[in-house]
Structure formats: C-alpha cells, structure tokens
Design a protein around this motif. Structure first.
Motif, mmCIF file in Angstrom:
data_model
loop_
_atom_site.group_PDB
_atom_site.id
_atom_site.type_symbol
_atom_site.label_atom_id
_atom_site.label_comp_id
_atom_site.label_asym_id
_atom_site.label_seq_id
_atom_site.Cartn_x
_atom_site.Cartn_y
_atom_site.Cartn_z
ATOM 1 N N TYR A 1 0.826 -1.209 0.000
ATOM 2 C CA TYR A 1 0.000 0.000 0.000
ATOM 3 C C TYR A 1 0.859 1.257 0.000
ATOM 4 O O TYR A 1 0.583 2.224 -0.742
ATOM 5 N N LEU A 2 1.906 1.283 0.838
ATOM 6 C CA LEU A 2 2.772 2.457 0.907
ATOM 7 C C LEU A 2 3.464 2.717 -0.428
ATOM 8 O O LEU A 2 3.612 3.869 -0.857
ATOM 9 N N LEU A 3 3.896 1.658 -1.091
ATOM 10 C CA LEU A 3 4.563 1.820 -2.382
ATOM 11 C C LEU A 3 3.566 2.194 -3.481
ATOM 12 O O LEU A 3 3.841 3.059 -4.314
ATOM 13 N N GLU B 1 5.244 8.681 -6.913
ATOM 14 C CA GLU B 1 6.198 8.185 -7.903
ATOM 15 C C GLU B 1 5.758 6.881 -8.545
ATOM 16 O O GLU B 1 6.302 6.473 -9.577
ATOM 17 N N ALA B 2 4.740 6.204 -7.948
ATOM 18 C CA ALA B 2 4.332 4.890 -8.448
ATOM 19 C C ALA B 2 3.662 4.968 -9.811
ATOM 20 O O ALA B 2 3.614 3.966 -10.537
ATOM 21 N N TRP C 1 3.850 -4.492 -14.514
ATOM 22 C CA TRP C 1 4.248 -5.725 -13.820
ATOM 23 C C TRP C 1 4.684 -5.442 -12.384
ATOM 24 O O TRP C 1 4.768 -6.355 -11.557
ATOM 25 N N VAL C 2 4.943 -4.182 -12.069
ATOM 26 C CA VAL C 2 5.223 -3.772 -10.696
ATOM 27 C C VAL C 2 3.954 -3.294 -10.008
ATOM 28 O O VAL C 2 3.676 -3.632 -8.845
ATOM 29 N N ALA D 1 -0.799 -3.356 -6.211
ATOM 30 C CA ALA D 1 -2.232 -3.100 -6.054
ATOM 31 C C ALA D 1 -2.929 -4.288 -5.394
ATOM 32 O O ALA D 1 -3.812 -4.104 -4.539
ATOM 33 N N MET D 2 -2.536 -5.496 -5.760
ATOM 34 C CA MET D 2 -3.138 -6.687 -5.154
ATOM 35 C C MET D 2 -2.851 -6.734 -3.660
ATOM 36 O O MET D 2 -3.734 -7.026 -2.848
#
Length: 358
Positions: free
Chosen positions: A44-46, A51-52, A58-59, A64-65
């Motif tokens: 969640y933080l990423l 910047e996400a 593929w990242v 998200a999952m």
C-alpha cells in the motif's frame, strides 16, 4: 518542502515495516499472523506513492493486489493474535477473490464502490471480533492492545476507505497523503517499540506459544485437573490454591460449564473474586489465554468420555454436545477438530462402538 516531508515519512514507515518483517514477527504463529499484514502494508505504501504512477504494470499490479488485500490481512491478524485460531476458514479465499476482482476488474465507480464495501465489511468484522471477545480475553497486556487496535483501525483504516470512496480514483490532496502516511508511520513505530522492547515478552504475550511448543497439559484435558504442575512453575500466595480448588469444584462437581451462556463474570461472582483476579488465575496458573478455551476444555472432556461410553452408543453426537454446554454444533465441531485433528464422528468410530449414531 511538503513533498520532501511526505517522502521522509513514507520511507520511515517502510523502514519500520521491513524491520518488523525481518525481526519482529518471530517465528511460527507470530510470523504467520504479522507477515501478511506487513507485506500488504508495504504494498500500500509503495502503490500510493506519487512516484508509483511511472512504474510498469508488472510492478503496479502486484502492489495493487497487496494493497487490496490489507483488510483481509488485518482480519487474519485479529483471528490469530486475539482469537487464538490459526485455521483458515473457507470464506477467506472467496473474500480475497472478490476484493481482487472488484478492485482490479474495472475502473468504473460502481466496481470501486463494491471493493470499498467489501473491504469495510471485512474491517468491521475484525473490529467486531476485537470488541465482543474483549471480556473473554484473559491476557491483561493483550486486552490493552485490543483497545488500541480498535481505536487506531476504527479511526484510521475505515477513514482511508471512506476517503478513497469519495475521491473515486483521484489522487488525494498532498496534505491528506502526508497525514495518512504520518499516522501509518507512527502506528508502525509504536508497534516496533512494543514488539521489540528489551524484555522480549511482547510477541509471546500477543501470540502465545506455537501449538507444537505448548506443554501437553495445555493441549488436552481440563487444565484445573493439571493445575498442580502449573502452580509449581508459577508459585503464588497460598490463597490461590484454595481459589483453584473452589474453581475446580464448580467445574467438576457443580458442572457449571454445561451452561451455554456461562461468562467469566458469572464464575467470578460464584467464587467471590474480582474478574481481573479470576483472569489472572486461569491464565497464569492454568495456561489458558481466553475464557471460552478454558470452559470448552471441560465440555470437550465430557463429550469425549461419552463418545466412547458403550451405554451412550446410540446417543447422537449433537445431543452430547448440547448436553455438555455447547450452544450449537458449529462451535463444537470446530473446537473438537482443533483439539483432535478429526471430526467427532471419526473419533467415535475409532473407539469401535459398533453401530453408533453420528
């Protein structure tokens, strides 16, 4: 400046999460409970970082999952740490699939609203379990953690879901993102301090010993019957022995465990003890972490004896369970399987009673 502060807060929160993943979850039950929640929180933080948006799919998709499954991971933590149950019920994979399908299947508002509704339902279920089981919790430190977790998750986790529902996929204002990440960082920091404190007892207090490490006296049979060994390990004032004998009399002579509505406060009233004192006796002297487990030990012992009694070979298992104090067949079957690893019917067949009713 605000972006730099948000980035620092997010990085610190990620650091706390990784620290807890590396050394804070211990092993066995603690790791199984904490690791999914921490992994989902890292995702969640990423994923929520500004910047996400530039990251490849593929990242982003795995992140998200993980973020979508956070409510289910929180429910799992509550189940393991506070209900002392490690079996995964069948609805859990179904709920996980619904969260992922609704969250990833479409960007349409109704799909996103469905995902938020499912996530909120899961969170509220976990909060409900934290609240309703609080009076039955015998571990004093864990009771305090319950209240903190209810306050934090109720005030923050559900607020995040509400904000996301209102924003409908739009990015939150920078100040709101900063506040959100700051609260997460503070919660992770407090958790790290609690779990990694110098006395080293926090993880054991919260999660207890793994089943394979538990003493035999805590795995089978009513613990009052084996209280002498526990008393030798944890000496206390002489009055405790008399109170334990009174408690054993209530359970083995008066058979008060047969009351399906039996509560800790009712037992404390009959013993003339404050509730906190009875909690301390059952937990520290008899090894139980919650009141239902203590009472069910007696109920199960009665049913087990009756299942192999030739005189009761024609008595239905449901009748035996209800007579022993179980309110319904579901909790009885679950408790029996957790104790023996087989169903009551299989247990009865192994005693070879002939044409027993199941």
């Amino acid at each position: 400046m605000a972006e730099s502060i948000a980035l620092l807060l997010r990085g610190t929160a990620l650091g706390f999460a990784v620290l807890l993943l590396a050394v804070g979850s211990g092993s066995g039950r603690a790791r199984r409970a904490l690791a999914p929640l921490l992994v989902c929180l890292v995702a969640y933080l990423l994923r929520s970082a500004p910047e996400a948006v530039a990251a490849p799919s593929w990242v982003l998709v795995p992140l998200a999952m993980g973020a979508l499954l956070f409510p289910l991971a929180f429910w799992w933590l509550v189940r393991v740490a506070f209900d002392d149950r490690t079996a995964l019920p069948w609805p859990a994979p179904v709920v996980a699939a619904l969260l992922l399908i609704a969250g990833l299947g479409s960007a349409r508002p109704e799909w996103q609203a469905a995902q938020k509704a499912i996530a909120a339902a899961v969170m509220l279920t976990a909060l409900w379990r934290l609240a309703v089981a609080w009076p039955q919790d015998l571990v004093s430190d864990r009771r305090r953690v319950r209240l903190w977790l209810v306050a934090y998750t109720g005030g923050h986790g559900l607020a995040v879901l509400a904000a996301e529902l209102v924003l409908q996929g739009q990015r939150a204002p920078s100040w709101l993102e900063t506040v959100n990440v700051a609260v997460i960082m503070a919660a992770l920091g407090a958790t790290a301090i609690y779990l990694l404190r110098s006395d080293g007892n926090a993880i054991q207090t919260l999660f207890g010993a793994d089943p394979e490490q538990s003493p035999p006296s805590q795995k089978a049979g009513p613990s009052v019957a084996t209280s002498a060994r526990a008393a030798e390990r944890q000496p206390d004032d002489a009055g405790d022995e008399a109170r334990l004998q009174d408690l054993e009399h209530l359970m083995t002579v008066k058979l008060i465990y047969r009351d399906p509505e039996l509560t800790l406060s009712a037992v404390a009233d009959q013993l003339g003890l404050p509730e906190y004192r009875l909690r301390d006796l059952i937990h520290n002297r008899l090894g139980h972490r919650n009141f239902p487990a203590f009472v069910n030990a007696y109920r199960l012992a009665e049913v087990e004896q009756n299942l192999i009694d030739p005189a009761l070979v024609r008595r239905p298992i449901l009748t035996l369970a209800l007579e022993a104090g179980f309110g319904s067949i579901g909790p009885f079957n679950r408790a029996f399987r957790e104790r023996h690893g087989l169903t009551p019917s299989e247990y009865r067949k192994r005693s070879d009673p002939g044409d027993a009713l199941v």
